[in-house]
Write an enzyme that holds these catalytic residues in place. Structure first.
Site, PDB file in Angstrom:
ATOM      1  N   ASP A   1      42.908  34.146  40.172  1.00  0.00           N
ATOM      2  CA  ASP A   1      42.302  33.509  38.999  1.00  0.00           C
ATOM      3  C   ASP A   1      42.754  34.147  37.690  1.00  0.00           C
ATOM      4  O   ASP A   1      42.453  33.627  36.615  1.00  0.00           O
ATOM      5  CB  ASP A   1      40.774  33.591  39.080  1.00  0.00           C
ATOM      6  CG  ASP A   1      40.207  32.605  40.091  1.00  0.00           C
ATOM      7  OD1 ASP A   1      40.719  31.477  40.165  1.00  0.00           O
ATOM      8  OD2 ASP A   1      39.255  32.968  40.803  1.00  0.00           O
ATOM      9  N   ASP A   2      43.432  35.279  37.758  1.00  0.00           N
ATOM     10  CA  ASP A   2      43.806  36.011  36.561  1.00  0.00           C
ATOM     11  C   ASP A   2      44.911  35.276  35.799  1.00  0.00           C
ATOM     12  O   ASP A   2      45.947  34.926  36.370  1.00  0.00           O
ATOM     13  CB  ASP A   2      44.286  37.415  36.955  1.00  0.00           C
ATOM     14  CG  ASP A   2      44.545  38.300  35.759  1.00  0.00           C
ATOM     15  OD1 ASP A   2      43.632  39.045  35.377  1.00  0.00           O
ATOM     16  OD2 ASP A   2      45.664  38.237  35.203  1.00  0.00           O
TER      17      ASP A   2
END
Length: 209
Positions: free
Chosen positions: A159-160
Site C-alpha cells: 500500500d506504500d
C-alpha cells in the site's frame, strides 16, 4: 527469516536477486545500492516512532519524535506520555488524532496488554494482527515494525506510495500499480521482498537518469 539492514546485508540480498532479474540489475547499476537503514528493536519506543511519523516526511517525523523524546525521556516512558496534557503534546507537533493513538499505545504497554518485546516470537501474520488491533495502527504501521524493528526479510508494504512509484519506475509501467498488482509483481522476489522494498524507496527518491 531475519536480516540486517546494513549496506552489506542489503547488497548481498539484492545481488542474489539481480542475478535472475535484469531490470533490477540495471536499476542497481544506475542508482546504486540503498544506504543502511536504521533498525530498532521490538520496543515501545519504536512503536511510538512509527506512530509519530505516520503520513509525514522522514525529516518532519524525526523532528517531532525528537521533541517527544526530549519531553518524555529516552527511552520513552509510557507514564510520562500519559501524564502529559494534550496542549503540551500538541505543542510538540502531534495532531489530536495522534495524541489519542499515542495514549492508547501507552496504556496498552503500561497495563501489559501489549508487550513489544514479545512480538519478536510471533510470525508476521500474528504481529500484524496484534498491532492492527491497536487504534491508529494499520497494516502499513505493522509492516514498518516488522521490517525495521524485527528485521523480517519478506515484508512487502504494497500500500506504500513510495513502493508503488518505485515499482512503476523499475518496471517502466504506464500507470502506478495498486496493491493487488504490487502483490502480484512482488512474487518474483520472495522471500527477500524486504530488501527490494528498501531499494524501491531508494529508486523512487533518486533523480531521473
Amino acid at each position: 527469516m531475519r536480516f540486517q539492514l546494513t549496506e552489506k546485508g542489503l547488497k548481498r540480498r539484492l545481488d542474489t536477486l539481480a542475478e535472475a532479474d535484469p531490470q533490477l540489475a540495471e536499476a542497481i547499476a544506475r542508482v546504486g545500492y540503498p544506504a543502511a537503514r536504521r533498525s530498532g528493536s521490538p520496543s515501545y519506543a519504536h512503536l511510538l516512532r512509527i506512530l509519530a511519523g505516520q503520513q509525514l516526511s522522514v525529516k518532519a517525523a524525526a523532528t517531532i519524535y525528537g521533541r517527544l523524546i526530549d519531553h518524555i525521556g529516552d527511552p520513552p516512558d509510557p507514564d510520562a506520555l500519559l501524564d502529559s496534557d494534550d496542549r503540551t503534546l500538541r505543542s510538540l507537533g502531534l495532531s489530536r488524532q495522534k495524541i489519542a493513538y499515542a495514549r492508547g499505545l501507552s496504556e496498552a504497554v503500561r497495563d501489559g496488554d501489549l508487550v513489544p518485546e514479545a512480538l519478536a516470537g510471533m510470525d508476521d501474520g500474528e504481529v500484524i494482527d496484534r498491532l492492527t488491533a491497536l487504534k491508529g495502527f494499520g497494516r502499513w504501521s505493522a509492516e514498518m515494525f516488522l521490517l525495521f524493528s524485527l528485521g523480517r526479510a519478506d515484508v512487502w508494504p504494497a500500500d506504500d506510495l513510495g513502493i508503488q512509484a518505485g515499482l512503476q519506475r523499475l518496471l517502466e509501467l504506464e500507470d502506478r500499480p495498486g496493491r493487488r498488482e504490487v502483490d502480484r509483481l512482488g512474487e518474483r522476489w520472495k522471500p527477500h521482498r524486504g530488501a527490494v522494498a528498501i531499494f524501491l524507496w531508494h529508486l523512487h527518491g533518486s533523480p531521473p537518469a
